[in-house]
Enzyme design. Structure first.
Site, mmCIF file in Angstrom:
data_model
loop_
_atom_site.group_PDB
_atom_site.id
_atom_site.type_symbol
_atom_site.label_atom_id
_atom_site.label_comp_id
_atom_site.label_asym_id
_atom_site.label_seq_id
_atom_site.Cartn_x
_atom_site.Cartn_y
_atom_site.Cartn_z
ATOM 1 N N ASP A 101 0.841 -1.199 0.000
ATOM 2 C CA ASP A 101 0.000 0.000 0.000
ATOM 3 C C ASP A 101 0.881 1.256 0.000
ATOM 4 O OD1 ASP A 101 -2.164 -1.709 0.279
ATOM 5 O OD2 ASP A 101 -2.145 -1.566 2.471
HETATM 6 N N1 URA Z 1 -0.981 -6.029 3.895
HETATM 7 C C1 URA Z 1 -1.500 -4.801 3.959
HETATM 8 O O1 URA Z 1 -2.519 -4.581 4.597
HETATM 9 N N2 URA Z 1 -0.865 -3.821 3.288
HETATM 10 C C2 URA Z 1 0.274 -4.001 2.610
HETATM 11 O O2 URA Z 1 0.814 -3.047 2.049
HETATM 12 C C3 URA Z 1 0.807 -5.287 2.562
HETATM 13 C C4 URA Z 1 0.170 -6.297 3.213
#
Ligand code: URA
Length: 229
Positions: A101
């Site tokens: 993310d």
């Molecule tokens: N899980 C998440 O919630 N976000 C990420 O960026 C990677 C794994």
């Protein structure tokens, strides 16, 4: 592989430029002019442009330390793509083997070898990924067992695959999982009534971020590449 892609992998030409040289009849496969960009070529074919024989670049396997407010995408959007940080030719031809993310930092692997990256991404391959997680509320030890059994994510059928939870401090843990569902780590902690306030990926299989500085990249070693074959 399609011939237009083969040309891109062997030259500095973009996909559109490759299509143009095909269209004007400059490209031959085994001595025959080929104009259709969708024509399939194989390793044992000889491809030339104006008599110059093409040799495709070997595949590239790279890791990047993703900063905050960057995205795992092949185009820049509200935030810049992490591919801007990878200082190699045609970096935007690489693809990302497991996204993070925008507000997550840490290890991202990029490559142009789709068969290889499948071994990292596919849930069936069960490739472990370890995240350091900072939490809003103190974690209870019972979470270790709950993650080991699997938790129910909102909107999903069935439980997650087992996750390995190691408690570092009350509000800091390491979580290793082998799936990569959308926002999986954040949703796993939401499922047990907590909230992720910081997230950082430390490793994928045997590849560890270690001391690679934020925003920097390096090629994977032969051993690291072989691990995922
Ligand atoms: N899980 C998440 O919630 N976000 C990420 O960026 C990677 C794994």
């Amino acid at each position: 592989m399609r011939i237009d892609k083969f040309i891109c992998k062997s030259t500095e030409l973009t996909r559109n430029e490759a299509k143009k040289v095909l269209k004007i009849g400059d490209v031959k496969v085994n001595g025959e002019v080929v104009k259709n960009a969708a024509t399939q070529v194989h390793e044992n074919n000889t491809v030339d442009i104006d008599g110059q024989i093409l040799t495709p670049r070997t595949s590239r396997y790279i890791m990047v330390h993703k900063p905050l407010d960057t995205i795992c995408s092949n185009i820049d959007e509200v935030y810049p793509s992490i591919l801007n940080y990878v200082e190699v030719d045609k970096a935007f031809d690489l693809h990302i083997a497991g996204r993070l993310d925008a507000d997550t930092t840490g290890l991202v692997i990029v490559t142009d070898d789709g068969r290889w990256s499948h071994n990292i991404i596919s849930p069936n391959k069960e490739c472990p990924k370890t995240y350091r997680v900072w939490l809003r509320n103190p974690i209870d030890k019972s979470a270790i067992e709950r993650f080991k059994v699997g938790v129910q994510l909102q909107g999903e059928d069935g439980l997650t695959k087992p996750g390995l939870l190691e408690i570092i401090e009350e509000q800091e843990v390491l979580l290793t999982i082998t799936e990569g569902k959308y926002h999986q780590v954040k949703r796993m902690f939401a499922a047990i009534g907590n909230k992720v306030v910081g997230l950082h990926r430390e490793s994928i299989g045997i590849v560890e971020l270690a001391d690679l500085p934020l925003g920097e990249w390096r090629y994977l070693t032969e051993g690291e590449v072989d691990f995922f074959k």
